[in-house]
Design a protein around this motif. Sequence first.
Motif, PDB file in Angstrom:
ATOM      1  N   SER A   3     -16.380 -11.383  44.471  1.00 28.99           N
ATOM      2  CA  SER A   3     -17.029 -10.779  42.762  1.00 28.99           C
ATOM      3  C   SER A   3     -18.251  -9.923  43.056  1.00 28.99           C
ATOM      4  CB  SER A   3     -18.150 -11.876  42.174  1.00 28.99           C
ATOM      5  OG  SER A   3     -18.643 -12.304  42.819  1.00 28.99           O
ATOM      6  N   LYS A   8     -19.665 -14.605  46.460  1.00 27.46           N
ATOM      7  CA  LYS A   8     -17.343 -14.555  46.520  1.00 27.46           C
ATOM      8  C   LYS A   8     -17.137 -16.126  45.703  1.00 27.46           C
ATOM      9  CE  LYS A   8     -16.017 -14.827  51.122  1.00 27.46           C
ATOM     10  NZ  LYS A   8     -15.598 -14.319  52.210  1.00 27.46           N
ATOM     11  N   GLN A   9     -16.194 -16.354  45.341  1.00 28.17           N
ATOM     12  CA  GLN A   9     -15.364 -17.544  45.170  1.00 28.17           C
ATOM     13  C   GLN A   9     -15.548 -18.012  46.546  1.00 28.17           C
ATOM     14  OE1 GLN A   9     -11.895 -17.463  43.025  1.00 28.17           O
ATOM     15  NE2 GLN A   9     -13.010 -15.527  41.834  1.00 28.17           N
ATOM     16  N   ASN A  10     -14.863 -19.557  45.670  1.00 30.37           N
ATOM     17  CA  ASN A  10     -15.043 -20.656  47.646  1.00 30.37           C
ATOM     18  C   ASN A  10     -13.017 -20.371  48.189  1.00 30.37           C
ATOM     19  OD1 ASN A  10     -15.646 -22.841  48.556  1.00 30.37           O
ATOM     20  ND2 ASN A  10     -14.867 -24.177  47.575  1.00 30.37           N
TER      21      ASN A  10
END
Length: 206
Positions: A131, A123-125
Motif C-alpha cells: 500500500s 502491505k497486506q498480509n
Amino acid sequence: GTASKYWASAYIDTITTTSHINLPDNAELRIGGSSDFFLVHDGTDSKIHNQTGHLTIKTSTSNKDILFGGNDGGSTITALTLDMSEGGTATFSTGVIVSSSAFTFLDVVSARTSGNLGGLRFKQNTDTYQSGEVLGLHGGGFDFKTGDGTSADPTTKMTLSSAGVLGIGTTVPGAINSVTFASVGLHVKNSTLGRIITEGSNSAAF
C-alpha cells in the motif's frame, strides 16, 4: 525400575539415558571449564546464564528458521520467527514497541552509498500487495510512495529534499522554502470555500 545414587563428585565421559535427568530447583547445570555457562530453574523462573564471550543461538540446517514461542492467555503463539531463507528476516506476530526511560531511536541502517537507504513498507498480509512506502534518501530527505492495490511496486508521489523542499507529484522539488507541484497544479476543495493565502511583503489571497 529406578535407581538412585549420590556422588559428591564424579568424572564421566558420556551419559546416555532413555528417559531424563532431574535437577531440583536452584540446582545448576554448568558447562565450561570455569562454569562459563549454566542453566537453572529457581522455583519460579527458568534462566540461561552466559558469563564469558558471546551467547550464540544457531541452526545449521539449511533454510530452517529459529522460532520463539509462548503462551498468550492459553493460546500457543510463535512470537518471533527468524527466517533463514530470507537472510534472517525477523517477523513478529504483532507489534514492535521501542521503550526507554531516556530519549531513544529506531535506527534503519544501510551500507548503500546512493539512492534509497531503506524505510518503512506498508502491505497486506501477503507478499503481493503493497500500500505504500516511506524511504530515507542517501544525503538526506524522504520519498513517499503509494501503491495501486496490485502487485506493482509503489511509485513516488511526494519527495522531501534534504533542504526542506517539498515536491508533490514530482521527484525533483523546486526552490528552497517552496512547494513544487506536478503539471496538474494545486486543487483546493472545501464544501463552502477554498482559498490559498500567502503572507509576506506581497500578501495575497486567491
